[in-house]
Design a protein around this motif. Structure first.
Motif, PDB file in Angstrom:
ATOM      1  N   ALA A 121      60.367  30.846  26.852  1.00  0.00           N
ATOM      2  CA  ALA A 121      61.427  30.727  27.860  1.00  0.00           C
ATOM      3  C   ALA A 121      62.036  32.074  28.230  1.00  0.00           C
ATOM      4  N   LYS A 122      62.229  32.933  27.257  1.00  0.00           N
ATOM      5  CA  LYS A 122      62.854  34.232  27.544  1.00  0.00           C
ATOM      6  C   LYS A 122      62.005  35.053  28.494  1.00  0.00           C
ATOM      7  N   ASP A 123      60.685  35.020  28.315  1.00  0.00           N
ATOM      8  CA  ASP A 123      59.790  35.762  29.208  1.00  0.00           C
ATOM      9  C   ASP A 123      59.820  35.197  30.629  1.00  0.00           C
ATOM     10  N   GLU A 124      60.099  33.906  30.742  1.00  0.00           N
ATOM     11  CA  GLU A 124      60.130  33.283  32.060  1.00  0.00           C
ATOM     12  C   GLU A 124      61.281  33.807  32.921  1.00  0.00           C
ATOM     13  N   LEU A 125      62.333  34.288  32.277  1.00  0.00           N
ATOM     14  CA  LEU A 125      63.454  34.844  33.035  1.00  0.00           C
ATOM     15  C   LEU A 125      63.013  36.060  33.841  1.00  0.00           C
ATOM     16  N   ARG A 137      66.524  33.220  47.978  1.00  0.00           N
ATOM     17  CA  ARG A 137      67.130  31.901  48.182  1.00  0.00           C
ATOM     18  C   ARG A 137      66.179  30.749  47.862  1.00  0.00           C
ATOM     19  N   ASN A 138      65.147  31.023  47.089  1.00  0.00           N
ATOM     20  CA  ASN A 138      64.200  29.974  46.689  1.00  0.00           C
ATOM     21  C   ASN A 138      64.872  29.081  45.641  1.00  0.00           C
ATOM     22  N   PHE A 139      65.410  27.958  46.095  1.00  0.00           N
ATOM     23  CA  PHE A 139      66.188  27.117  45.172  1.00  0.00           C
ATOM     24  C   PHE A 139      65.315  26.489  44.093  1.00  0.00           C
ATOM     25  N   HIS A 140      64.018  26.343  44.342  1.00  0.00           N
ATOM     26  CA  HIS A 140      63.110  25.849  43.307  1.00  0.00           C
ATOM     27  C   HIS A 140      63.117  26.806  42.114  1.00  0.00           C
ATOM     28  N   CYS A 141      63.032  28.100  42.422  1.00  0.00           N
ATOM     29  CA  CYS A 141      63.029  29.108  41.363  1.00  0.00           C
ATOM     30  C   CYS A 141      64.388  29.183  40.672  1.00  0.00           C
ATOM     31  N   TRP A 142      65.462  29.087  41.442  1.00  0.00           N
ATOM     32  CA  TRP A 142      66.799  29.096  40.835  1.00  0.00           C
ATOM     33  C   TRP A 142      66.974  27.912  39.876  1.00  0.00           C
ATOM     34  N   ASN A 143      66.498  26.753  40.287  1.00  0.00           N
ATOM     35  CA  ASN A 143      66.613  25.572  39.431  1.00  0.00           C
ATOM     36  C   ASN A 143      65.783  25.743  38.162  1.00  0.00           C
ATOM     37  N   ARG A 145      64.965  28.615  36.825  1.00  0.00           N
ATOM     38  CA  ARG A 145      65.614  29.641  36.011  1.00  0.00           C
ATOM     39  C   ARG A 145      66.763  29.050  35.183  1.00  0.00           C
ATOM     40  N   ARG A 146      67.522  28.154  35.800  1.00  0.00           N
ATOM     41  CA  ARG A 146      68.632  27.532  35.071  1.00  0.00           C
ATOM     42  C   ARG A 146      68.141  26.800  33.825  1.00  0.00           C
ATOM     43  N   MET A 147      67.014  26.087  33.955  1.00  0.00           N
ATOM     44  CA  MET A 147      66.509  25.304  32.825  1.00  0.00           C
ATOM     45  C   MET A 147      65.893  26.191  31.737  1.00  0.00           C
ATOM     46  N   VAL A 148      65.155  27.226  32.122  1.00  0.00           N
ATOM     47  CA  VAL A 148      64.574  28.096  31.090  1.00  0.00           C
ATOM     48  C   VAL A 148      65.652  28.971  30.458  1.00  0.00           C
ATOM     49  N   ALA A 149      66.715  29.286  31.213  1.00  0.00           N
ATOM     50  CA  ALA A 149      67.823  30.054  30.636  1.00  0.00           C
ATOM     51  C   ALA A 149      68.496  29.258  29.520  1.00  0.00           C
ATOM     52  N   GLU A 150      68.613  27.953  29.722  1.00  0.00           N
ATOM     53  CA  GLU A 150      69.182  27.086  28.682  1.00  0.00           C
ATOM     54  C   GLU A 150      68.286  27.081  27.451  1.00  0.00           C
ATOM     55  N   MET A 151      66.973  27.001  27.669  1.00  0.00           N
ATOM     56  CA  MET A 151      66.035  27.012  26.538  1.00  0.00           C
ATOM     57  C   MET A 151      66.063  28.351  25.806  1.00  0.00           C
ATOM     58  N   ALA A 152      66.288  29.433  26.556  1.00  0.00           N
ATOM     59  CA  ALA A 152      66.294  30.776  25.960  1.00  0.00           C
ATOM     60  C   ALA A 152      67.659  31.143  25.396  1.00  0.00           C
ATOM     61  N   ASP A 153      68.640  30.230  25.521  1.00  0.00           N
ATOM     62  CA  ASP A 153      70.014  30.504  25.072  1.00  0.00           C
ATOM     63  C   ASP A 153      70.558  31.789  25.697  1.00  0.00           C
ATOM     64  N   GLU A 154      70.312  31.963  26.981  1.00  0.00           N
ATOM     65  CA  GLU A 154      70.823  33.147  27.667  1.00  0.00           C
ATOM     66  C   GLU A 154      72.349  33.129  27.650  1.00  0.00           C
ATOM     67  N   ALA A 155      72.952  34.279  27.365  1.00  0.00           N
ATOM     68  CA  ALA A 155      74.404  34.381  27.345  1.00  0.00           C
ATOM     69  C   ALA A 155      74.979  34.129  28.735  1.00  0.00           C
ATOM     70  N   VAL A 156      76.135  33.492  28.786  1.00  0.00           N
ATOM     71  CA  VAL A 156      76.791  33.201  30.053  1.00  0.00           C
ATOM     72  C   VAL A 156      77.010  34.481  30.849  1.00  0.00           C
ATOM     73  N   GLU A 157      77.365  35.545  30.142  1.00  0.00           N
ATOM     74  CA  GLU A 157      77.608  36.823  30.818  1.00  0.00           C
ATOM     75  C   GLU A 157      76.353  37.332  31.513  1.00  0.00           C
ATOM     76  N   ASP A 158      75.208  37.119  30.882  1.00  0.00           N
ATOM     77  CA  ASP A 158      73.944  37.572  31.486  1.00  0.00           C
ATOM     78  C   ASP A 158      73.584  36.724  32.712  1.00  0.00           C
ATOM     79  N   THR A 159      73.820  35.408  32.614  1.00  0.00           N
ATOM     80  CA  THR A 159      73.574  34.534  33.763  1.00  0.00           C
ATOM     81  C   THR A 159      74.471  34.935  34.923  1.00  0.00           C
TER      82      THR A 159
END
Length: 252
Positions: A121-125, A137-143, A145-159
């Motif tokens: 997941a981290k590499d997917e970011l 503005r590719n909302f598919h990619c944004w969506n 990214r949101r899901m893999v960021a959760e899996m990677a435990d990305e910090a809120v500050e980084d998001t």
């Protein structure tokens, strides 16, 4: 107008080549669907499905069939996807997404693969960052990214920093504003709201009719219980005087 050519018709040899390509695709698709009906999971069919997906990525039935074949392989080995199979699937989806960046089916398949190997997941970011450079503005990619960021435990500050970075490139971006808003608390004090609204105001004075920035500003005001509404009214009056023909400042 509909039915009116925008240019000269293609030469006969080009038309013939297109027809031949379409006939080949149709024959391969018929073969793949028959194999799916017969529950065939052999290597030849696997290759045919890959060829079809590379030609036309947005066919959910073929992605479903591919997952069916992968699950069949897993059952035979009594384990999950190995490293080689995983990388092959990621490479396939990346090629398909380069061809069709807004393919629901291709993004879904890639997420299915990563969920089976959460360590990826981290590499997917990084991959998402590259895709959003091509189309911020590719909302598919944004969506995704949101899901893999959760899996990677990305910090809120980084998001939050990533969303702000994309807004610096183009502030007319609903998806980036949504990603930024997701990182903000549901209840904001006046100081926090003032900071967000100050940044948004810079965009509004550049493009007063940008809807995404207005909606973000309204959301921040609501979260702060309208603590800074007087300051926003003053800024709005200034904007109206500078841009009397702009529609959104008049509506706000």
């Amino acid at each position: 107008m509909h039915g009116v050519r925008k240019g000269p018709p293609p030469p006969p040899e080009k038309v013939a080549a297109r027809r031949k390509k379409a006939a080949t695709y149709a024959a391969l698709l018929k073969h793949a669907l028959a194999a799916k009906q017969a529950h065939k999971h052999d290597s030849e069919t696997y290759a045919v499905v890959e060829k079809l997906l590379l030609a036309s990525p947005d066919v959910p039935t073929l992605w479903n069939y591919r997952r069916e074949m992968l699950l069949s392989r897993e059952a035979k080995t009594d384990g999950g996807l190995d490293e080689n199979e995983t990388q092959l699937e990621l490479a396939l989806t990346q090629k398909c997404l380069m061809k069709q960046p807004k393919s629901y089916a291709a993004w879904h398949h890639r997420l299915w693969i990563v969920r089976r190997r959460p360590a990826l997941a981290k590499d997917e970011l990084a991959l998402c960052a590259e895709f959003l450079k091509l189309d911020e503005r590719n909302f598919h990619c944004w969506n995704y990214r949101r899901m893999v960021a959760e899996m990677a435990d990305e910090a809120v500050e980084d998001t939050r920093a990533f969303a702000r970075d994309r807004l610096q490139v183009n502030f007319s971006n609903y998806s980036a504003h949504h990603a930024l808003a997701k990182t903000l608390p549901s209840q904001m004090d006046a100081a926090a709201a003032r900071e967000e609204l100050g940044i948004a105001r810079q965009a509004l004075f550049c493009e007063p009719d940008d809807q995404s920035t207005w909606w973000f500003s309204f959301d921040v005001l609501r979260r702060s219980n309208y603590a800074t509404v007087d300051e926003e009214v003053a800024a709005l009056e200034e904007l109206r005087s500078l841009e009397p023909s702009a529609r959104w400042p008049q509506m706000a």
